[in-house]
Scaffold this active site. Structure first.
Site, PDB file in Angstrom:
ATOM      1  N   HIS A   1      38.512  53.800  43.424  1.00 42.53           N
ATOM      2  CA  HIS A   1      37.250  53.220  43.895  1.00 42.53           C
ATOM      3  C   HIS A   1      36.386  54.247  44.606  1.00 42.53           C
ATOM      4  O   HIS A   1      35.506  53.880  45.381  1.00 42.53           O
ATOM      5  CB  HIS A   1      37.543  52.030  44.820  1.00 42.53           C
ATOM      6  CG  HIS A   1      38.115  50.863  44.074  1.00 42.53           C
ATOM      7  ND1 HIS A   1      38.792  49.844  44.698  1.00 42.53           N
ATOM      8  CD2 HIS A   1      38.141  50.566  42.748  1.00 42.53           C
ATOM      9  CE1 HIS A   1      39.182  48.963  43.795  1.00 42.53           C
ATOM     10  NE2 HIS A   1      38.805  49.377  42.608  1.00 42.53           N
TER      11      HIS A   1
ATOM     12  N   ALA B   1      53.601  48.788  57.099  1.00 42.18           N
ATOM     13  CA  ALA B   1      53.863  49.879  56.146  1.00 42.18           C
ATOM     14  C   ALA B   1      54.434  51.115  56.844  1.00 42.18           C
ATOM     15  O   ALA B   1      55.246  51.836  56.259  1.00 42.18           O
ATOM     16  CB  ALA B   1      52.562  50.241  55.425  1.00 42.18           C
TER      17      ALA B   1
HETATM   18  C1  BV8 Z   1      34.879  45.881  37.425  1.00 40.93           C
HETATM   19  C2  BV8 Z   1      35.131  50.220  47.391  1.00 40.93           C
HETATM   20  C3  BV8 Z   1      34.295  46.019  35.110  1.00 40.93           C
HETATM   21  C4  BV8 Z   1      34.047  49.727  48.276  1.00 40.93           C
HETATM   22  C5  BV8 Z   1      35.994  48.159  46.425  1.00 40.93           C
HETATM   23  C6  BV8 Z   1      38.769  40.596  36.133  1.00 40.93           C
HETATM   24  C7  BV8 Z   1      38.839  41.847  35.541  1.00 40.93           C
HETATM   25  C8  BV8 Z   1      37.975  42.872  35.932  1.00 40.93           C
HETATM   26  C9  BV8 Z   1      37.036  42.647  36.929  1.00 40.93           C
HETATM   27  C10 BV8 Z   1      36.962  41.400  37.520  1.00 40.93           C
HETATM   28  C11 BV8 Z   1      37.822  40.389  37.134  1.00 40.93           C
HETATM   29  N1  BV8 Z   1      37.527  39.284  37.891  1.00 40.93           N
HETATM   30  C12 BV8 Z   1      36.519  39.589  38.749  1.00 40.93           C
HETATM   31  C13 BV8 Z   1      36.124  40.857  38.530  1.00 40.93           C
HETATM   32  C14 BV8 Z   1      35.038  41.550  39.249  1.00 40.93           C
HETATM   33  C15 BV8 Z   1      35.500  42.238  40.511  1.00 40.93           C
HETATM   34  C16 BV8 Z   1      36.553  41.498  41.269  1.00 40.93           C
HETATM   35  O1  BV8 Z   1      37.746  41.771  41.115  1.00 40.93           O
HETATM   36  N2  BV8 Z   1      36.118  40.576  42.125  1.00 40.93           N
HETATM   37  C17 BV8 Z   1      37.065  39.865  42.965  1.00 40.93           C
HETATM   38  C18 BV8 Z   1      36.446  39.650  44.335  1.00 40.93           C
HETATM   39  C19 BV8 Z   1      37.424  38.561  42.257  1.00 40.93           C
HETATM   40  N3  BV8 Z   1      35.968  43.565  40.184  1.00 40.93           N
HETATM   41  C20 BV8 Z   1      35.056  44.576  40.070  1.00 40.93           C
HETATM   42  O2  BV8 Z   1      33.863  44.411  40.161  1.00 40.93           O
HETATM   43  C21 BV8 Z   1      35.610  45.959  39.751  1.00 40.93           C
HETATM   44  N4  BV8 Z   1      34.926  46.505  38.604  1.00 40.93           N
HETATM   45  O3  BV8 Z   1      35.341  44.790  37.267  1.00 40.93           O
HETATM   46  O4  BV8 Z   1      34.247  46.590  36.404  1.00 40.93           O
HETATM   47  C22 BV8 Z   1      35.656  46.205  34.516  1.00 40.93           C
HETATM   48  C23 BV8 Z   1      36.320  45.125  33.937  1.00 40.93           C
HETATM   49  C24 BV8 Z   1      37.589  45.306  33.396  1.00 40.93           C
HETATM   50  C25 BV8 Z   1      38.175  46.544  33.406  1.00 40.93           C
HETATM   51  C26 BV8 Z   1      37.489  47.596  33.999  1.00 40.93           C
HETATM   52  C27 BV8 Z   1      36.248  47.428  34.565  1.00 40.93           C
HETATM   53  C28 BV8 Z   1      35.339  46.952  40.869  1.00 40.93           C
HETATM   54  C29 BV8 Z   1      35.947  46.507  42.158  1.00 40.93           C
HETATM   55  C30 BV8 Z   1      35.854  47.652  43.189  1.00 40.93           C
HETATM   56  C31 BV8 Z   1      35.031  47.219  44.383  1.00 40.93           C
HETATM   57  N5  BV8 Z   1      35.140  48.235  45.429  1.00 40.93           N
HETATM   58  N6  BV8 Z   1      36.127  49.163  47.318  1.00 40.93           N
HETATM   59  C32 BV8 Z   1      34.402  49.929  49.730  1.00 40.93           C
HETATM   60  O5  BV8 Z   1      35.545  50.334  50.049  1.00 40.93           O
HETATM   61  O6  BV8 Z   1      33.490  49.684  50.527  1.00 40.93           O
HETATM   62  S1  BV8 Z   1      37.012  46.826  46.548  1.00 40.93           S
HETATM   63  C33 BV8 Z   1      37.883  46.810  48.038  1.00 40.93           C
HETATM   64  O7  BV8 Z   1      38.544  45.546  48.162  1.00 40.93           O
HETATM   65  C34 BV8 Z   1      39.044  47.770  48.038  1.00 40.93           C
HETATM   66  O8  BV8 Z   1      38.757  48.987  47.421  1.00 40.93           O
HETATM   67  C35 BV8 Z   1      40.141  47.044  47.321  1.00 40.93           C
HETATM   68  O9  BV8 Z   1      40.109  47.326  45.947  1.00 40.93           O
HETATM   69  C36 BV8 Z   1      39.737  45.608  47.448  1.00 40.93           C
HETATM   70  C37 BV8 Z   1      40.844  44.807  48.038  1.00 40.93           C
HETATM   71  O10 BV8 Z   1      41.071  45.294  49.286  1.00 40.93           O
HETATM   72  P1  BV8 Z   1      42.578  45.628  49.789  1.00 40.93           P
HETATM   73  O11 BV8 Z   1      42.730  47.100  49.741  1.00 40.93           O
HETATM   74  O12 BV8 Z   1      43.607  44.822  49.070  1.00 40.93           O
HETATM   75  O13 BV8 Z   1      42.432  45.149  51.279  1.00 40.93           O
HETATM   76  P2  BV8 Z   1      42.498  43.642  51.819  1.00 40.93           P
HETATM   77  O14 BV8 Z   1      41.857  43.629  53.173  1.00 40.93           O
HETATM   78  O15 BV8 Z   1      42.006  42.691  50.775  1.00 40.93           O
HETATM   79  O16 BV8 Z   1      44.055  43.409  51.980  1.00 40.93           O
HETATM   80  C38 BV8 Z   1      44.778  44.207  52.899  1.00 40.93           C
HETATM   81  C39 BV8 Z   1      46.227  43.853  52.700  1.00 40.93           C
HETATM   82  O17 BV8 Z   1      47.026  44.705  53.537  1.00 40.93           O
HETATM   83  C40 BV8 Z   1      46.560  42.425  53.067  1.00 40.93           C
HETATM   84  O18 BV8 Z   1      47.382  41.864  52.059  1.00 40.93           O
HETATM   85  C41 BV8 Z   1      47.308  42.565  54.393  1.00 40.93           C
HETATM   86  O19 BV8 Z   1      48.315  41.563  54.538  1.00 40.93           O
HETATM   87  C42 BV8 Z   1      47.953  43.928  54.231  1.00 40.93           C
HETATM   88  N7  BV8 Z   1      48.214  44.643  55.490  1.00 40.93           N
HETATM   89  C43 BV8 Z   1      47.429  44.674  56.615  1.00 40.93           C
HETATM   90  N8  BV8 Z   1      48.016  45.475  57.547  1.00 40.93           N
HETATM   91  C44 BV8 Z   1      49.168  45.965  56.985  1.00 40.93           C
HETATM   92  C45 BV8 Z   1      49.297  45.442  55.684  1.00 40.93           C
HETATM   93  N9  BV8 Z   1      50.348  45.724  54.891  1.00 40.93           N
HETATM   94  C46 BV8 Z   1      51.292  46.557  55.383  1.00 40.93           C
HETATM   95  N10 BV8 Z   1      51.239  47.097  56.617  1.00 40.93           N
HETATM   96  C47 BV8 Z   1      50.198  46.823  57.447  1.00 40.93           C
HETATM   97  N11 BV8 Z   1      50.163  47.368  58.673  1.00 40.93           N
END
Ligand code: BV8
Length: 227
Positions: free
Chosen positions: A105, A215
């Protein structure tokens, strides 16, 4: 036997380094709307707001330090074939010493020009009026993959999964695709799958093993077992 390990990391691996996650109660998406700061449409509508959001993230990331989870994964490269695919835009894996790393990303340390596609090391503070160092156009943006944009390295990631013996997901909620779909692909290929999280993620049913805990503890323990 030398394992071939693909490791997907998310914001949770950087949480103990002091960087905010996205979906936790105090997370980034609780304070900022994705549509406003992490989509091309949001950037087109209000580029200054988006640049300010990433300037804040870039400044925070600079003050953070890698934690034991990052260092353990860097050490793992000495004895196993490792590819870290990170969703994170911070540079904590690099700073812990990881070499085989793919920012699917993008990265806070990279900038790009939407006119000539050039990429260069981002300044700490990016302004809307910054000229591209290559073509001079005032069309620069953070080199970050926003929602609706194509992630980097998908072919390389797929090739690595085809060849993997272990797939591990660390600190990711499994809510954003295509990254959240890697575990299903690994499982289809018969690859052993492990999840490291504070709680089961959305993809938990697809993992062979779930290791609950911070982690900074669970990852060094795992690396000590397999290194
Ligand atoms: C795309 C950069 C076309 C920005 C980010 C199906 C197929 C393909 C696409 C889609 C699909 N359905 C929907 C889509 C579209 C969309 C999508 O997925 N939407 C979601 C909301 C439904 N996807 C896209 O648009 C992607 N591109 O689809 O292009 C395509 C299609 C097919 C094939 C190829 C291309 C692009 C998405 C990228 C967006 N950019 N980041 C920025 O950083 O500002 S996303 C951002 O959120 C992150 O990069 C990461 O990817 C995402 C999720 O975040 P996480 O890292 O998981 O963090 P989160 O807070 O959610 O969770 C933290 C976890 O850690 C928790 O579980 C927690 O319990 C745990 N945790 C916390 N503390 C600890 C811990 N674990 C261990 N120890 C700890 N101490």
């Amino acid at each position: 036997m030398r394992e071939r390990i693909v490791i997907l990391t998310g914001a949770g691996i950087s949480a103990e380094s002091g960087l905010g996650t996205f979906r936790d109660a105090e997370g980034l998406w609780a304070k900022h709307r994705i549509e406003d700061v992490a989509t091309p449409e949001g950037f087109a509508r209000d580029p200054a707001r988006v640049q300010a959001f990433y300037n804040m993230r870039r400044a925070e990331a600079r003050t953070a330090a890698p934690n034991p989870a990052h260092f353990a994964l860097a050490a793992l490269e000495a004895t196993q074939d490792v590819l870290i695919v990170t969703q994170n835009v911070d540079t904590l894996h690099e700073r812990a010493g990881s070499q085989n790393l793919l920012h699917m990303h993008g990265s806070l340390t990279q900038a790009m020009c939407t006119s000539c596609q050039a990429r260069w090391e981002a300044p700490l503070v990016m302004e809307v009026s910054d000229p591209c160092p290559h073509c001079g156009a005032r069309h620069t943006r953070p080199d970050i993959v926003w929602f609706g944009e194509m992630p980097y390295g998908l072919e390389q990631i797929d090739a690595a999964l085809q060849n993997a013996t272990i797939f591990a997901a660390i600190g990711t909620s499994g809510t954003v695709y295509p990254a959240a779909g890697f575990v299903a692909e690994a499982r289809r290929l018969g690859v052993r799958t492990l999840e490291f999280n504070l709680e089961p993620s959305a993809g938990q049913p697809l993992f062979d093993e779930l290791r609950i805990g911070p982690a900074s503890e669970t990852v060094p323990n795992w690396v000590a077992e397999i290194a």
